[in-house]
Design an enzyme around this catalytic site. Structure first.
Site, PDB file in Angstrom:
ATOM      1  N   ASP A  63       0.838  -1.211   0.000  1.00 29.79           N
ATOM      2  CA  ASP A  63       0.000   0.000   0.000  1.00 29.79           C
ATOM      3  C   ASP A  63       0.867   1.254   0.000  1.00 29.79           C
ATOM      4  O   ASP A  63       0.352   2.371  -0.117  1.00 29.79           O
ATOM      5  CB  ASP A  63      -1.014  -0.010   1.159  1.00 29.79           C
ATOM      6  CG  ASP A  63      -0.348   0.003   2.524  1.00 29.79           C
ATOM      7  OD1 ASP A  63       0.886  -0.113   2.601  1.00 29.79           O
ATOM      8  OD2 ASP A  63      -1.083   0.115   3.527  1.00 29.79           O
ATOM      9  N   SER A  64       2.188   1.077   0.065  1.00 32.18           N
ATOM     10  CA  SER A  64       3.104   2.203  -0.142  1.00 32.18           C
ATOM     11  C   SER A  64       2.871   2.833  -1.511  1.00 32.18           C
ATOM     12  O   SER A  64       3.292   3.957  -1.755  1.00 32.18           O
ATOM     13  CB  SER A  64       4.557   1.729  -0.029  1.00 32.18           C
ATOM     14  OG  SER A  64       4.775   0.585  -0.820  1.00 32.18           O
ATOM     15  N   ASP A 102      -1.144  -6.246  -0.360  1.00 29.43           N
ATOM     16  CA  ASP A 102      -1.316  -5.556   0.920  1.00 29.43           C
ATOM     17  C   ASP A 102      -2.790  -5.201   1.090  1.00 29.43           C
ATOM     18  O   ASP A 102      -3.387  -4.609   0.189  1.00 29.43           O
ATOM     19  CB  ASP A 102      -0.509  -4.243   0.865  1.00 29.43           C
ATOM     20  CG  ASP A 102       0.294  -3.999   2.110  1.00 29.43           C
ATOM     21  OD1 ASP A 102       0.151  -4.770   3.077  1.00 29.43           O
ATOM     22  OD2 ASP A 102       1.089  -3.045   2.100  1.00 29.43           O
ATOM     23  N   GLU A 134      -1.423  -5.606   8.663  1.00 29.15           N
ATOM     24  CA  GLU A 134      -0.576  -4.994   9.679  1.00 29.15           C
ATOM     25  C   GLU A 134      -1.156  -5.224  11.072  1.00 29.15           C
ATOM     26  O   GLU A 134      -2.375  -5.177  11.264  1.00 29.15           O
ATOM     27  CB  GLU A 134      -0.455  -3.482   9.416  1.00 29.15           C
ATOM     28  CG  GLU A 134       0.267  -3.158   8.119  1.00 29.15           C
ATOM     29  CD  GLU A 134       0.529  -1.671   7.931  1.00 29.15           C
ATOM     30  OE1 GLU A 134       0.260  -0.888   8.862  1.00 29.15           O
ATOM     31  OE2 GLU A 134       1.009  -1.301   6.843  1.00 29.15           O
ATOM     32  N   GLU A 199       9.265  -4.324  10.476  1.00 27.87           N
ATOM     33  CA  GLU A 199       9.667  -3.020   9.932  1.00 27.87           C
ATOM     34  C   GLU A 199      10.075  -2.068  11.063  1.00 27.87           C
ATOM     35  O   GLU A 199       9.385  -1.965  12.095  1.00 27.87           O
ATOM     36  CB  GLU A 199       8.497  -2.405   9.151  1.00 27.87           C
ATOM     37  CG  GLU A 199       8.836  -1.009   8.616  1.00 27.87           C
ATOM     38  CD  GLU A 199       7.874  -0.478   7.567  1.00 27.87           C
ATOM     39  OE1 GLU A 199       6.935  -1.193   7.183  1.00 27.87           O
ATOM     40  OE2 GLU A 199       8.079   0.668   7.123  1.00 27.87           O
TER      41      GLU A 199
HETATM   42  O1  KIV Z   1       3.515  -1.151   1.640  1.00 25.95           O
HETATM   43  C1  KIV Z   1       4.690  -1.528   1.675  1.00 25.95           C
HETATM   44  O2  KIV Z   1       5.493  -1.200   0.802  1.00 25.95           O
HETATM   45  C2  KIV Z   1       5.116  -2.359   2.791  1.00 25.95           C
HETATM   46  C3  KIV Z   1       6.550  -2.752   2.863  1.00 25.95           C
HETATM   47  C4  KIV Z   1       7.364  -1.593   3.189  1.00 25.95           C
HETATM   48  C5  KIV Z   1       6.775  -3.871   3.794  1.00 25.95           C
HETATM   49  O3  KIV Z   1       4.323  -2.690   3.608  1.00 25.95           O
END
Ligand code: KIV
Length: 303
Positions: A63-64, A102, A134, A199
């Site tokens: 979700d980044s 994610d 998460e 993380e």
């Molecule tokens: O959303 C993301 O990119 C992540 C990674 C940094 C583990 O959760």
């Protein structure tokens, strides 16, 4: 179609080697054998193909993408439909790596039933092979596992908790919080999580958890002792327009490469240096001659 003809492999194109598909059990086996797991985020077809063809074991549609692709300030705004859209593109590109989607903020926070319903969409509608959630959500992990959905847990600095944490801060800095983190990781694994992302935690905490956990840990800002490492694709290549975090290593400057190429293109257009004659399509000589003859005849008629 037989489901048992080619266990663990994808049919190769003629003349190429067979590809052994990475699976959750294969990643567990890598931990047992002490082989480091490589993981990277990816969000679209072209970059996912490059990541997969480079031999990365796990591709996370993180979700980044809300931040690095869509320009949001944090990850909270992205929706299930947006994540599904990107997961489908990645799925179309990846042949070998395990594709993990994610689950975005709000898609599993209200009830376990809603989390299950949304996770099923990632598997069914987008072709994800596991979902990542998460936090220490044991009941949800158990429900997903019972529904045959492989789960990647994510503990430590969990970006969806940015407001609770008061920013993106390294977690588990005290003995008490390290013990809590370890207990959460063990409980997530016991509930069925097949991998745990750690993380933004001190190296020593990640090392102790990795040593005790029966499933692989994948670290990001968690030091070198995890079973694997993950980075955000745009961090690796300097495409974030922001200073890098301490744990990021820039492997290339794609930002500079793209900027130079685009500036060069603009200059060439402005100076009529692009396209050249070689980059143009041409009429066949006979057609050119016919057009010339027509033009001459028209000119004679006018005179
Ligand atoms: O959303 C993301 O990119 C992540 C990674 C940094 C583990 O959760």
């Amino acid at each position: 179609m037989s489901l048992t003809n080619f266990p663990g492999s994808v049919s190769p194109s003629p003349g190429t080697n067979p590809i052994t598909k990475v699976t959750m059990p294969a990643l567990a086996e890598m931990k047992r054998q002490g082989k480091p797991i490589s993981a990277l985020t990816a969000y679209d077809y072209a970059t996912s193909r490059l990541v997969d063809e480079a031999g990365i074991d796990l591709v996370l549609v993180g979700d980044s993408l809300a931040m690095v692709v869509l320009g949001h300030e944090n990850t909270l705004a992205i929706t299930v439909d947006e994540m599904l859209h990107h997961t489908r593109a990645v799925r179309r590109a990846v042949r070998r790596a395990l594709v993990v989607a994610d689950m975005p903020f709000g898609s599993y926070h209200a009830t376990v039933a809603e989390g299950l319903t949304n996770a099923i969409r990632f598997i069914k509608e987008a072709g994800a092979e596991a979902v990542k959630i998460e936090g220490p959500r044991f009941e949800l992990v158990r429900a997903l596992t019972e529904a045959e959905i492989p789960v990647v847990g994510h503990l430590g600095l969990t970006p969806q908790s940015v407001h609770r944490m008061g920013g993106y801060r390294v977690q588990a800095r005290t003995a008490e919080t390290v013990l809590q983190l370890k207990a959460d990781a063990l409980a997530l694994a016991e509930a069925g999580a097949g991998i745990i992302v750690l993380e933004g935690v001190p190296r020593e905490a990640a090392a102790a958890i990795t040593a005790e956990l029966p499933v692989p840990t994948i670290g990001i800002g968690a030091g070198p002792d995890c079973d694997g490492q993950i980075l955000v694709f745009h961090d690796l290549l300097n495409l974030t327009f922001a200073p890098a975090a301490k744990f990021v290593r820039r492997y290339a400057d794609a930002g500079a490469l793209i900027r130079t190429a685009v500036e060069q293109y603009r200059e060439d257009v402005e100076h009529r240096a692009f396209p050249s004659d070689e980059e143009s399509y041409h009429l066949a000589p006979a057609v050119r001659q016919a057009l010339d003859a027509t033009r001459k005849a028209d000119a004679l008629k006018k005179n």
